[in-house]
Design a protein around this motif. Structure first.
Motif, short mmCIF file in Angstrom:
data_model
loop_
_atom_site.label_atom_id
_atom_site.label_comp_id
_atom_site.label_asym_id
_atom_site.label_seq_id
_atom_site.Cartn_x
_atom_site.Cartn_y
_atom_site.Cartn_z
N VAL A 102 -15.10 19.50 23.92
CA VAL A 102 -15.17 20.84 23.34
C VAL A 102 -14.70 20.84 21.89
N ILE A 103 -13.58 20.19 21.63
CA ILE A 103 -13.04 20.15 20.26
C ILE A 103 -14.04 19.49 19.32
N ALA A 104 -14.60 18.36 19.73
CA ALA A 104 -15.57 17.66 18.87
C ALA A 104 -16.79 18.53 18.58
N THR A 105 -17.25 19.25 19.59
CA THR A 105 -18.40 20.14 19.41
C THR A 105 -18.07 21.24 18.40
N GLN A 147 -18.12 22.95 12.26
CA GLN A 147 -17.19 23.46 11.24
C GLN A 147 -16.50 24.75 11.68
N GLU A 148 -16.23 24.88 12.98
CA GLU A 148 -15.58 26.06 13.54
C GLU A 148 -14.10 25.78 13.78
N SER A 149 -13.25 26.69 13.35
CA SER A 149 -11.82 26.63 13.60
C SER A 149 -11.48 27.49 14.80
N PHE A 150 -10.38 27.18 15.47
CA PHE A 150 -9.98 27.92 16.67
C PHE A 150 -8.54 27.55 17.01
N THR A 151 -7.96 28.25 17.98
CA THR A 151 -6.62 27.90 18.44
C THR A 151 -6.71 27.13 19.75
N LEU A 152 -5.69 26.35 20.00
CA LEU A 152 -5.53 25.60 21.25
C LEU A 152 -4.14 25.92 21.78
N SER A 153 -4.06 26.42 23.00
CA SER A 153 -2.78 26.76 23.62
C SER A 153 -2.61 25.97 24.91
N TRP A 177 -3.45 25.76 15.43
CA TRP A 177 -4.72 26.13 14.81
C TRP A 177 -5.47 24.83 14.54
N ILE A 178 -6.65 24.70 15.14
CA ILE A 178 -7.48 23.51 14.95
C ILE A 178 -8.48 23.80 13.84
N HIS A 179 -8.48 22.95 12.83
CA HIS A 179 -9.35 23.12 11.67
C HIS A 179 -9.99 21.78 11.33
#
Length: 106
Positions: free
Chosen positions: A26-29, A34-40, A55-57
């Motif tokens: 999922v993270i690689a996709t 070029q999408e940032s998101f949070t991981l909890s 925050w994943i960037h």
């Protein structure tokens, strides 16, 4: 126990091997797009209680290490659940794996 190294954080993030393998898909996709998101995630036993969020960037270095040399079979349903959470306002929350249920015989 697999390890996720993110940026220059002093402490690595420990996640079970199978869960991190699915999370990696999922993270690689998301990062390829070029999408940032949070991981909890919730902290494991032996770590201070509670949970953490990062925050994943795409510009921040990321490395996955696994204890197991063999790659697990990827469960597409679990990947989809994680992807759905990644696309939500709350970001990725690790959810339990959903196992496929056999279809009833006619």
């Amino acid at each position: 126990m697999a390890t996720l190294f993110y940026g220059n954080a002093a402490e690595p993030i420990h996640i079970e091997d199978r869960a991190l393998a699915h999370l990696k898909v999922v993270i690689a996709t998301k990062l390829r797009r070029q999408e940032s998101f949070t991981l909890s995630w919730e902290h494991y036993d032996g770590e201070p209680g509670g949970r953490s969020t990062i925050w994943i960037h795409p510009s921040i270095p990321l490395r996955f290490t696994f204890d197991e040399a063999e790659r697990p079979e990827i469960n597409p349903q679990w990947v989809q659940l994680i992807m759905n959470s990644a696309n939500s306002t709350g970001g990725i929350c690790l959810v339990d794996e959903i196992l496929a249920t056999p279809e009833p015989q006619a």
